[in-house]
Each structure stands twice: as structure tokens, then as C-alpha cells.
Design a protein around this motif. Structure first.
Motif, PDB file in Angstrom:
ATOM      1  N   ALA A 291     104.863  30.972 -30.265  1.00 32.77           N
ATOM      2  CA  ALA A 291     104.477  31.679 -28.972  1.00 32.77           C
ATOM      3  C   ALA A 291     104.114  33.197 -29.321  1.00 32.77           C
ATOM      4  O   ALA A 291     104.268  33.580 -30.381  1.00 32.77           O
ATOM      5  CB  ALA A 291     105.443  31.749 -27.881  1.00 32.77           C
ATOM      6  N   PRO A 292     103.285  33.990 -28.546  1.00 33.33           N
ATOM      7  CA  PRO A 292     103.070  35.186 -28.762  1.00 33.33           C
ATOM      8  C   PRO A 292     104.313  36.128 -29.107  1.00 33.33           C
ATOM      9  O   PRO A 292     104.173  36.917 -29.667  1.00 33.33           O
ATOM     10  CB  PRO A 292     102.231  35.704 -27.435  1.00 33.33           C
ATOM     11  N   GLU A 293     105.340  35.706 -28.424  1.00 31.86           N
ATOM     12  CA  GLU A 293     106.803  36.280 -28.591  1.00 31.86           C
ATOM     13  C   GLU A 293     107.314  36.250 -30.092  1.00 31.86           C
ATOM     14  O   GLU A 293     108.345  36.367 -30.459  1.00 31.86           O
ATOM     15  CB  GLU A 293     107.527  35.991 -27.751  1.00 31.86           C
ATOM     16  N   MET A 294     106.593  35.232 -30.973  1.00 32.69           N
ATOM     17  CA  MET A 294     107.000  34.727 -32.138  1.00 32.69           C
ATOM     18  C   MET A 294     108.271  33.648 -31.992  1.00 32.69           C
ATOM     19  O   MET A 294     108.952  33.920 -33.228  1.00 32.69           O
ATOM     20  CB  MET A 294     107.349  35.884 -33.128  1.00 32.69           C
ATOM     21  N   ASN A 295     108.673  33.023 -30.915  1.00 31.66           N
ATOM     22  CA  ASN A 295     109.711  32.156 -30.825  1.00 31.66           C
ATOM     23  C   ASN A 295     109.161  30.877 -30.895  1.00 31.66           C
ATOM     24  O   ASN A 295     107.991  30.748 -30.505  1.00 31.66           O
ATOM     25  CB  ASN A 295     110.667  32.338 -29.688  1.00 31.66           C
ATOM     26  N   LEU A 296     109.964  29.668 -31.231  1.00 28.84           N
ATOM     27  CA  LEU A 296     109.404  28.449 -31.043  1.00 28.84           C
ATOM     28  C   LEU A 296     109.605  27.938 -29.895  1.00 28.84           C
ATOM     29  O   LEU A 296     111.047  27.722 -29.614  1.00 28.84           O
ATOM     30  CB  LEU A 296     110.223  27.764 -32.405  1.00 28.84           C
ATOM     31  N   PRO A 297     108.548  27.382 -29.062  1.00 27.51           N
ATOM     32  CA  PRO A 297     108.958  26.993 -27.738  1.00 27.51           C
ATOM     33  C   PRO A 297     109.982  25.553 -27.677  1.00 27.51           C
ATOM     34  O   PRO A 297     109.528  24.771 -28.726  1.00 27.51           O
ATOM     35  CB  PRO A 297     107.521  26.509 -27.508  1.00 27.51           C
ATOM     36  N   GLY A 298     110.593  25.571 -26.733  1.00 25.54           N
ATOM     37  CA  GLY A 298     111.495  24.475 -26.632  1.00 25.54           C
ATOM     38  C   GLY A 298     112.552  24.583 -27.682  1.00 25.54           C
ATOM     39  O   GLY A 298     113.682  23.525 -27.564  1.00 25.54           O
ATOM     40  N   ASN A 299     112.793  25.650 -28.463  1.00 25.43           N
ATOM     41  CA  ASN A 299     114.142  25.753 -29.361  1.00 25.43           C
ATOM     42  C   ASN A 299     114.508  26.932 -29.049  1.00 25.43           C
ATOM     43  O   ASN A 299     114.067  28.005 -29.695  1.00 25.43           O
ATOM     44  CB  ASN A 299     113.533  25.458 -30.749  1.00 25.43           C
ATOM     45  N   VAL A 302     114.916  30.186 -32.287  1.00 26.81           N
ATOM     46  CA  VAL A 302     114.286  30.132 -33.488  1.00 26.81           C
ATOM     47  C   VAL A 302     113.130  30.876 -33.433  1.00 26.81           C
ATOM     48  O   VAL A 302     112.271  30.782 -32.349  1.00 26.81           O
ATOM     49  CB  VAL A 302     113.779  28.446 -33.630  1.00 26.81           C
ATOM     50  N   PHE A 303     112.832  31.525 -34.415  1.00 27.35           N
ATOM     51  CA  PHE A 303     111.708  32.703 -34.659  1.00 27.35           C
ATOM     52  C   PHE A 303     110.831  32.392 -35.702  1.00 27.35           C
ATOM     53  O   PHE A 303     111.784  31.962 -36.857  1.00 27.35           O
ATOM     54  CB  PHE A 303     112.138  34.168 -34.433  1.00 27.35           C
ATOM     55  N   ALA A 304     109.714  32.648 -35.911  1.00 28.09           N
ATOM     56  CA  ALA A 304     109.029  32.464 -37.143  1.00 28.09           C
ATOM     57  C   ALA A 304     107.717  33.542 -37.306  1.00 28.09           C
ATOM     58  O   ALA A 304     107.425  33.971 -36.134  1.00 28.09           O
ATOM     59  CB  ALA A 304     108.512  31.362 -37.340  1.00 28.09           C
ATOM     60  N   VAL A 341     114.491  39.420 -31.084  1.00 28.90           N
ATOM     61  CA  VAL A 341     115.691  38.630 -31.185  1.00 28.90           C
ATOM     62  C   VAL A 341     117.045  39.356 -30.460  1.00 28.90           C
ATOM     63  O   VAL A 341     117.859  38.872 -29.897  1.00 28.90           O
ATOM     64  CB  VAL A 341     116.318  38.533 -32.921  1.00 28.90           C
ATOM     65  N   ILE A 342     116.947  40.621 -30.820  1.00 27.47           N
ATOM     66  CA  ILE A 342     117.769  41.523 -30.029  1.00 27.47           C
ATOM     67  C   ILE A 342     117.848  41.409 -28.687  1.00 27.47           C
ATOM     68  O   ILE A 342     118.745  41.449 -28.065  1.00 27.47           O
ATOM     69  CB  ILE A 342     117.776  43.049 -30.182  1.00 27.47           C
ATOM     70  N   ALA A 343     116.462  41.431 -28.020  1.00 25.85           N
ATOM     71  CA  ALA A 343     116.391  41.275 -26.706  1.00 25.85           C
ATOM     72  C   ALA A 343     116.958  39.834 -26.243  1.00 25.85           C
ATOM     73  O   ALA A 343     117.625  39.626 -25.231  1.00 25.85           O
ATOM     74  CB  ALA A 343     114.945  41.250 -26.150  1.00 25.85           C
ATOM     75  N   ALA A 344     116.753  38.564 -26.951  1.00 24.62           N
ATOM     76  CA  ALA A 344     117.278  37.483 -26.751  1.00 24.62           C
ATOM     77  C   ALA A 344     118.776  37.620 -26.697  1.00 24.62           C
ATOM     78  O   ALA A 344     119.369  36.997 -25.739  1.00 24.62           O
ATOM     79  CB  ALA A 344     116.623  36.474 -27.707  1.00 24.62           C
TER      80      ALA A 344
END
Length: 457
Positions: A291-299, A302-304, A341-344
Motif C-alpha cells: 500500500a502507499p503506507e508501505m505495509n502489506l495489505p491483509g498482513n 509487515v512492511f516492505a 512502524v512506530i505509528a502501528a
């Protein structure tokens, strides 16, 4: 809060994206908020854009490899090894350590920044006979190899062997290939003056690419300027052409030409790390779709980012454009994903990544360069000043900046030394020997391994 209950953040990869992410996490997280772990086979951050200058001897290898263990203030745990698989369901990363031990590393949050590998095709003999330009070892090896060709040609009594050792082929008309050909051609042009028995006219460099233009991102005018600079130096440029077959002593082009050579350097693009394929998640041209937030949707967690992630390029609108795999984006994505990541972790909202490209720089060695900062087209010394100024400012530590600047000044004043270190002397090492692409597991193997060993390391 004790160590057991602290969230575990695992960062995979120590390139621009991974290191920027780790350093920002360290600065913005208190020690008791999370444990940060970095997985990397080498405990240094490599400044990839300057590899051609290492290959040509302008810079020393140490100057562009920034140690991750130099400072005592960093608290990130470093695991020396490579991630070879990730199980998203179990939240476990499978790691092969540098001692070849396979261990499981559980995580609560994972940042995938494993980078990319050299893109190859099913061309007979390519991986057996070509050199890459993706690692520090490859750059150092190529320098030794090129200088050794001059030594061996000088020692040879066979005119055909001498001619083949003095021909060099570079495949790839992008930044890496163009700068590699330009920098190494300058090296051989200067070095041959120290070999009275060699005819300088025998040294021939070939730069080929299947595309119709070199570095099309520069635009027609600057691209044409770069081609003119290279052709003026005697580099033969062949566009719309690639390799049909590679052998130990010759290369066959797709247009039928056969070039006697002992040096084939392959820089025809990159693809995402094979680690991404182990996730079993959706990809875009091999890069993990995020996603534009660089997280993996549905997981969750997880960031990439970086070369292995298909990050939407919102600065170009919503037309499906993806951020190119450049250092400029990786640096900024590393900081941005750390914030997310910190926000999550803190239960806050994440922000979308938006960055407008600042421009392009191409260092062709000496006073030759073409640059396009903020859309302004530059050539010659002004372009060289912008190119080197950008690279210098992007280096992460003052020690690295001092080493690089010292190397540049010394090379400008004293010239090249043409020193061959003897690295891997008489032992061939090609593209397949530097990138361990056969080390990764399949998604099925990852699951079988974790089920057989349990989640914990």
C-alpha cells in the motif's frame, strides 16, 4: 517492561532503505518500547552508486562501505546472515547464518528491505562467463581482472590472444552500465601508457543495450550528450542489441557479430530479491505489492520498501506508477517506513509515502558528467560538481565523506596507480559466484521447516 514482552521489530537488509529505517527506529523509540534486530550478511551499508569508481580505482572499497558496528551508541542487534524465507502466518523469518546454520527468528513487526539481484536471462554461457556489478567484491574483482588483462596481453606472444584480452564488453545502457564502461575505459586508457609493448589502438570498449537509447530517463538532449562523450573516448555503442551467447574467449551479439574478449560485464537491470517469492504474496513484476503506507495489505505488522517493493509513486498521480528502484527513494522510504512502524506500534495512523524525484546524476569520470537536478540540464564540470556533491552528501557518516573526498582529491592530483591486488588470482569468479540466488527456500519449504522446528529459534 521486560525483554520477553517487548515487541520485536525485525529489519531484513542493510541497504539504503534498511539502514535508514533502523537508525530512525533507534532515534525515535525508547529502549523499552521495542527490540530491533537487523539481518544482513555484511555488517556495512554499501553506497551502490559509487561502485563503478571502486572498479576503476578512483575510490577504495572501504570508502563506500560504511560499518554498522563503528558507533557504540547503536543498540540494534545484528544477525550476520541472510533471510531465506518468511512465513507470514507464523510471523517467523528463516535465516541462514554465515556459519550455514538455519535458524528461526520470530517477529511482531517485519520490515523487508532485502534489495535486488542482477537480472539475467536464459542466454547460453551468461552466468558462467559474465561479471556483475552489484557487490563490493565484484567491483574489486573487476578492477583486478581488467588490469590483469593488460598484464597478460603484454606477456602474450599470440596476436589473437592479445587482441581478445584488450577488448571489453559491457551490457546495459542504464546508469550502472554507462558509468562502469566510462570509468573503466578511462582506467585502461591511462594504464596502457605504462605498457610500451601494447598498441593503445587494440583497447576497445563496447557498450550495448537492447533499448533504443542510453539512459532514457535523462531525456533526448542529455542522453545524446552522454553518448557523444563516450563515442569521443572511443567506446563503441550498440543499441537495439544484446548478447546471444557468451563463451570464455568470445561473445556473440544478437546482430551476429562475434567479439573476441575475456571480459563481459553484465549490468542489464535488477530484479527483486528471491526472498520476496518465499512469502507467497501478491507481486508486481516480482516486487512485493504494498500500500502507499508501505505495509502489506491483509498482513498485520509487515512492511516492505526499496528495490523489492512495488511502492505506489503518488507524486506521479494515481496512474499506477511505481517508485523506481533508486537510492533516492530507498533513503526516504527507510525513514518513512520507520515512522509508520512506530505509528502501528503506538496505535496511531500511518502516513502515505510521497516523494517527488529530485533529478538524476551520471558521473562519467574525470570532468565528464551529465546531470538533471530539479529538471535543469547540466553538462561537463557543473554536472560533475552536482553529481559528486549529491553522492558526497548522501554518504551517511562524516568518516565516509572524508574518505571519499580524500580519494577524489588524491586521484585528481596523483592519478591512478594501476595496482592489481592479486585477489582471486588464477581462480575464475563470475556473476554466479557472487550472488547466492540458490540459497532461498520455496513457500512450501518455509512452512515445512517451521512446522518441523517450531516457531522459536
Amino acid at each position: 517492561m521486560n525483554t520477553v514482552t517487548r515487541p520485536r521489530i525485525l529489519v531484513v537488509g542493510a541497504g539504503f532503505a534498511g539502514v535508514e529505517c533502523v537508525r530512525r527506529l533507534e532515534r525515535k523509540l525508547s529502549p523499552d518500547e521495542a527490540d530491533v534486530t537487523l539481518v544482513t550478511p555484511f555488517a556495512y551499508q554499501l553506497y551502490l552508486p559509487l561502485l563503478p569508481q571502486v572498479a576503476s580505482g578512483v575510490l577504495t572499497p572501504q570508502s563506500i562501505a560504511v560499518s554498522l558496528r563503528r558507533s557504540k551508541k547503536y543498540r540494534t542487534r545484528i544477525i550476520p546472515g541472510g533471510a531465506i524465507g518468511v512465513d507470514l502466518k507464523s510471523k517467523v523469518c528463516v535465516i541462514r547464518t554465515i556459519t550455514d546454520q538455519i535458524v528461526n527468528e520470530p517477529y511482531d513487526y517485519i520490515v523487508l528491505a532485502p534489495g535486488s539481484i542482477t537480472r539475467t536471462f536464459d542466454i547460453p554461457g551468461l552466468t558462467d562467463h559474465a561479471f556483475g556489478m552489484k557487490t563490493l567484491a565484484e567491483a574489486a574483482y573487476i578492477r583486478d581482472h581488467v588490469i590483469s588483462q593488460l598484464d597478460l596481453a603484454d606477456a602474450s606472444q599470440d596476436p589473437d590472444e592479445r587482441a581478445s584480452r584488450l577488448q571489453f564488453v559491457v551490457v546495459g545502457g542504464g546508469y550502472a552500465g554507462t558509468e562502469t564502461a566510462a570509468c573503466l575505459q578511462r582506467l585502461t586508457h591511462a594504464a596502457v601508457k605504462r605498457y610500451p609493448r601494447l598498441d593503445p589502438g587494440l583497447i576497445k570498449w563496447h557498450l550495448i543495450d537492447i533499448a533504443p537509447k542510453l539512459m532514457p530517463e535523462l531525456g533526448d538532449k542529455l542522453g545524446s550528450s552522454a553518448q557523444e562523450i563516450l563515442r569521443r573516448r572511443g567506446i563503441e555503442i550498440s543499441l537495439g542489441t544484446s548478447i546471444a551467447k557468451a563463451g570464455p574467449e568470445e561473445v556473440t551479439f544478437t546482430d551476429g557479430r562475434v567479439i573476441p574478449t575475456r571480459t563481459l560485464i553484465w549490468t542489464a537491470g535488477v530484479v527483486a530479491s528471491p526472498l520476496i517469492a518465499t512469502l507467497g504474496a501478491e507481486t508486481v513484476k516480482g516486487r512485493l505489492a504494498v500500500a502507499p503506507e508501505m505495509n502489506l495489505p491483509g498482513n498485520d505488522g509487515v512492511f516492505a520498501l526499496g528495490d523489492s517493493a512495488a511502492v505506489p509513486d503518488l507524486a506521479k498521480g494515481d496512474d499506477g506508477a511505481m517508485c523506481p528502484p533508486t537510492a533516492q527513494h530507498a533513503l526516504r522510504q527507510g525513514k518513512h517506513v520507520a515512522d509508520n512502524v512506530i505509528a502501528a506500534l503506538r496505535g496511531q495512523s500511518m502516513q502515505r509515502y510521497v516523494h517527488k524525484d529530485l533529478g538524476l546524476v551520471v558521473d562519467l569520470g574525470g570532468t565528464d558528467a551529465v546531470s538533471k537536478p530539479l529538471g535543469i540540464e547540466l553538462r561537463g564540470l557543473p554536472a560533475q560538481a552536482v553529481a559528486r556533491g549529491y553522492h558526497w552528501s548522501a554518504l551517511r557518516t562524516n568518516v565516509a565523506k572524508t574518505r571519499v573526498m580524500t580519494n577524489w582529491l588524491l586521484n585528481a592530483v596523483a592519478g591512478d596507480d594501476f595496482v592489481r591486488t592479486g585477489f582471486q588470482t588464477r581462480k575464475a569468479a563470475r556473476l554466479k559466484d557472487f550472488e547466492y540466488t540458490d540459497a532461498y527456500l520455496t513457500p512450501e519449504q518455509v512452512r515445512e521447516h517451521i512446522e518441523g522446528t517450531g516457531r522459536q529459534a
